[in-house]
Design a protein around this motif. Structure first.
Motif, PDB file in Angstrom:
ATOM      1  N   THR A  64      -1.122 -10.128   0.192  1.00 54.68           N
ATOM      2  CA  THR A  64       0.598  -9.800   0.630  1.00 54.68           C
ATOM      3  C   THR A  64      -0.421  -8.467  -0.676  1.00 54.68           C
ATOM      4  O   THR A  64      -0.681  -8.170  -1.650  1.00 54.68           O
ATOM      5  CB  THR A  64       0.797 -11.183  -0.059  1.00 54.68           C
ATOM      6  OG1 THR A  64      -0.487 -11.275  -1.601  1.00 54.68           O
ATOM      7  CG2 THR A  64       0.834 -12.512   0.600  1.00 54.68           C
ATOM      8  N   THR A 110       1.815  -8.721   4.413  1.00 54.42           N
ATOM      9  CA  THR A 110       3.322  -8.095   4.741  1.00 54.42           C
ATOM     10  C   THR A 110       2.821  -7.607   2.597  1.00 54.42           C
ATOM     11  O   THR A 110       2.358  -7.599   1.994  1.00 54.42           O
ATOM     12  CB  THR A 110       4.061  -9.498   4.156  1.00 54.42           C
ATOM     13  OG1 THR A 110       3.320 -10.531   3.068  1.00 54.42           O
ATOM     14  CG2 THR A 110       3.836 -10.302   5.039  1.00 54.42           C
ATOM     15  N   THR A 170       5.924  -6.037  -0.024  1.00 55.22           N
ATOM     16  CA  THR A 170       7.611  -6.444  -0.551  1.00 55.22           C
ATOM     17  C   THR A 170       7.355  -5.133  -1.657  1.00 55.22           C
ATOM     18  O   THR A 170       7.182  -4.391  -2.806  1.00 55.22           O
ATOM     19  CB  THR A 170       7.806  -7.623  -1.337  1.00 55.22           C
ATOM     20  OG1 THR A 170       7.186  -8.721  -0.915  1.00 55.22           O
ATOM     21  CG2 THR A 170       8.766  -7.823  -2.133  1.00 55.22           C
ATOM     22  N   ARG A 184      14.224   1.002   4.739  1.00 53.01           N
ATOM     23  CA  ARG A 184      13.688   0.057   5.389  1.00 53.01           C
ATOM     24  C   ARG A 184      14.560   0.293   7.025  1.00 53.01           C
ATOM     25  O   ARG A 184      13.775  -0.112   7.967  1.00 53.01           O
ATOM     26  CB  ARG A 184      15.520  -1.771   5.506  1.00 53.01           C
ATOM     27  CG  ARG A 184      15.110  -2.547   4.550  1.00 53.01           C
ATOM     28  CD  ARG A 184      16.202  -3.737   3.913  1.00 53.01           C
ATOM     29  NE  ARG A 184      17.408  -2.821   3.331  1.00 53.01           N
ATOM     30  CZ  ARG A 184      17.722  -2.897   2.289  1.00 53.01           C
ATOM     31  NH1 ARG A 184      17.297  -3.429   1.510  1.00 53.01           N
ATOM     32  NH2 ARG A 184      19.279  -2.067   2.220  1.00 53.01           N
ATOM     33  N   ASP A 242       9.152  -6.131  10.618  1.00 51.46           N
ATOM     34  CA  ASP A 242       8.992  -7.540   9.991  1.00 51.46           C
ATOM     35  C   ASP A 242       7.746  -7.676   9.410  1.00 51.46           C
ATOM     36  O   ASP A 242       7.931  -8.732   8.229  1.00 51.46           O
ATOM     37  CB  ASP A 242       8.360  -7.970  11.276  1.00 51.46           C
ATOM     38  CG  ASP A 242       6.888  -6.982  11.885  1.00 51.46           C
ATOM     39  OD1 ASP A 242       6.582  -5.800  11.346  1.00 51.46           O
ATOM     40  OD2 ASP A 242       6.101  -8.100  12.783  1.00 51.46           O
ATOM     41  N   ARG A 243       7.187  -6.607   8.369  1.00 56.96           N
ATOM     42  CA  ARG A 243       5.988  -7.209   7.561  1.00 56.96           C
ATOM     43  C   ARG A 243       6.514  -5.836   6.078  1.00 56.96           C
ATOM     44  O   ARG A 243       6.055  -6.579   4.944  1.00 56.96           O
ATOM     45  CB  ARG A 243       4.300  -6.619   8.133  1.00 56.96           C
ATOM     46  CG  ARG A 243       3.966  -6.947   8.822  1.00 56.96           C
ATOM     47  CD  ARG A 243       2.740  -6.434   9.156  1.00 56.96           C
ATOM     48  NE  ARG A 243       2.517  -5.630   9.872  1.00 56.96           N
ATOM     49  CZ  ARG A 243       2.341  -4.849   8.636  1.00 56.96           C
ATOM     50  NH1 ARG A 243       1.218  -4.912   7.096  1.00 56.96           N
ATOM     51  NH2 ARG A 243       1.828  -3.384   9.350  1.00 56.96           N
ATOM     52  N   HIS A 273       9.296  -6.195   2.840  1.00 61.40           N
ATOM     53  CA  HIS A 273      10.827  -6.889   2.590  1.00 61.40           C
ATOM     54  C   HIS A 273      11.398  -5.957   1.638  1.00 61.40           C
ATOM     55  O   HIS A 273      10.074  -5.207   0.499  1.00 61.40           O
ATOM     56  CB  HIS A 273      10.149  -8.608   2.392  1.00 61.40           C
ATOM     57  CG  HIS A 273       9.830  -9.258   2.945  1.00 61.40           C
ATOM     58  ND1 HIS A 273      10.183  -8.801   4.520  1.00 61.40           N
ATOM     59  CD2 HIS A 273       8.624  -9.281   3.440  1.00 61.40           C
ATOM     60  CE1 HIS A 273       9.628 -10.022   5.108  1.00 61.40           C
ATOM     61  NE2 HIS A 273       8.084 -10.109   4.757  1.00 61.40           N
ATOM     62  N   THR A 274      12.060  -5.921   0.561  1.00 65.34           N
ATOM     63  CA  THR A 274      12.740  -5.699  -0.044  1.00 65.34           C
ATOM     64  C   THR A 274      13.657  -5.746  -1.509  1.00 65.34           C
ATOM     65  O   THR A 274      13.838  -7.321  -0.961  1.00 65.34           O
ATOM     66  CB  THR A 274      13.597  -4.371   0.483  1.00 65.34           C
ATOM     67  OG1 THR A 274      14.989  -5.467   0.644  1.00 65.34           O
ATOM     68  CG2 THR A 274      13.482  -3.004   1.095  1.00 65.34           C
ATOM     69  N   VAL A 275      13.268  -5.728  -2.673  1.00 65.99           N
ATOM     70  CA  VAL A 275      13.939  -6.509  -3.670  1.00 65.99           C
ATOM     71  C   VAL A 275      14.365  -5.597  -4.737  1.00 65.99           C
ATOM     72  O   VAL A 275      13.663  -4.416  -4.847  1.00 65.99           O
ATOM     73  CB  VAL A 275      12.662  -7.493  -4.486  1.00 65.99           C
ATOM     74  CG1 VAL A 275      13.448  -7.983  -5.780  1.00 65.99           C
ATOM     75  CG2 VAL A 275      11.850  -8.212  -3.215  1.00 65.99           C
TER      76      VAL A 275
END
Length: 299
Positions: free
Chosen positions: A77, A100, A102, A115, A125-126, A128-130
Motif C-alpha cells: 500500500t 495499491t 492512494t 484519474r 484499478d490500483r 485511488h484518489t482522496v
C-alpha cells in the motif's frame, strides 16, 4: 510532486495543501483560486507544467523510484501526498506492481486529471484518489500505508512538524516515508543574467511564504518522531539532445515565473522575460538544471 500549487515551482510540482505560495507559479495559482474562469485557466496551465515536468524528467523520476525501491523493498500500500497530476502516483504504481496507490491532493481538478491519466495507463484499478488538505487531518485519517511518498509538497505545510507527526501515524510498522523536495527551482539558460535576477527575486519572495523550501528535512523529520535512514541528492543536468517537450517546458515555466513576479521586477525586465520565454524553445543553449533531495525515514 506538486496542493496543487505551484506548481511548485513549478514543477514538480506538488500539491498537498493550500497556502501562500511564492513562486511565480504558486502565486499566480493562489491568486486565481477563487475566481472561476481565471482559476480554471490557471489550473490548466499548472497541469500542463506538471505533465511537462514529468515528460522531460522521465529518466530522472525512474532513477529516483529505483532508489526508493532499493530502500523500502516491495510494498502493498502506497500513499502519495500532494499528488498533483499524478507523475509520482503512476511511477509508484509501475515501480510497485503489486501495490495499491492512494493519491491525495487538495485540488479536485488535479485529481480528475490524475484519474484520466491512470485510466489511460491501464492503472485505474490500483490507483485511488482522496481530496484533502495536508495541513488538516483528512489527508491521512483513513491511511494505513507501507510507503508514504511526499514530493515537493511538504514545503507547503503551515506546521511541518505537526503534519509530519500525523503522517507518521498513517504508516504501518516497518513502513517508510520518502520526502522528496527540490533544493532550487529549475534553471534553463546557464549564465543568463535576467534568469538569475528572476531567481533572486523568487528567493526573496519564498523566504516569507515558503520558508521550508530547500530546507534540510532531516531535523524536522526527527522532531516529528521519525528515524532518518537514508538521504540522497539528485542532480538534474540535461544537455542537448533534449527531450522533445523541453522547449515547451521552459517556455511555460518562464511565463508562469513572469506572472508571479509582476510588480517585483521592473517593466523592462518583465518585457525582457516575456521575450525570453518566447525565444527559449529555439535557444541553442537551452538546458535543464535542478537539484532535488530525498530522505527515507521510518516511524
Amino acid at each position: 510532486m506538486t496542493q496543487s500549487h505551484t506548481h511548485d515551482h513549478v514543477h514538480g510540482h506538488t500539491h498537498g495543501h493550500a497556502h501562500n505560495q511564492p513562486h511565480g507559479h504558486d502565486k499566480a495559482h493562489d491568486h486565481a483560486h477563487a475566481h472561476g474562469h481565471a482559476h480554471q485557466h490557471d489550473h490548466q496551465d499548472l497541469a500542463d507544467i506538471l505533465d511537462l515536468d514529468a515528460e522531460v524528467l522521465h529518466d530522472h523520476l525512474t532513477e529516483v523510484m529505483a532508489w526508493v525501491h532499493e530502500q523500502t523493498g516491495d510494498v502493498a500500500t502506497v500513499l502519495d501526498l500532494g499528488a498533483g497530476t499524478g507523475a509520482g502516483t503512476l511511477a509508484l504504481a509501475r515501480r510497485f506492481p503489486g501495490a495499491t496507490v492512494t493519491a491525495v491532493d487538495v485540488s479536485p481538478q488535479m485529481l480528475q486529471h490524475l484519474r484520466h491519466k491512470a485510466q489511460a495507463a491501464g492503472l485505474a484499478d490500483r490507483i485511488h484518489t482522496v481530496e484533502a488538505d495536508l495541513d488538516g487531518a483528512d489527508g491521512t485519517k483513513a491511511a494505513d500505508a507501507d510507503l508514504v511518498w511526499a514530493a515537493n509538497s511538504l514545503h507547503h505545510l503551515a506546521d511541518p512538524v505537526a503534519s509530519l507527526a500525523r503522517i507518521r501515524g498513517a504508516i504501518r510498522p516497518g513502513g517508510h516515508l520518502v520526502a522528496f523536495e527540490m533544493d532550487a527551482f529549475p534553471r534553463f539558460l546557464p549564465g543568463d543574467e535576467l534568469e538569475t535576477r528572476c531567481h533572486e527575486a523568487v528567493t526573496a519572495m519564498r523566504a516569507g511564504d515558503m520558508p521550508h523550501l530547500g530546507a534540510d528535512w532531516a531535523p524536522l523529520l526527527r522532531a516529528a518522531g521519525f528515524t532518518v535512514q537514508a538521504q540522497r541528492r539528485f542532480e538534474i543536468d540535461l544537455e542537448p539532445p533534449l527531450p522533445e517537450a523541453t522547449g515547451r517546458y521552459a517556455q511555460t515555466s518562464l511565463r508562469r515565473l513572469r506572472q508571479g513576479l509582476e510588480g517585483r521586477l521592473s517593466p523592462e525586465d518583465l518585457a525582457a522575460l516575456e521575450a525570453l520565454a518566447e525565444a527559449v524553445p529555439t535557444r541553442p543553449d537551452l538546458t535543464v538544471r535542478a537539484r532535488r533531495t530525498a530522505w527515507v525515514a521510518t516511524p
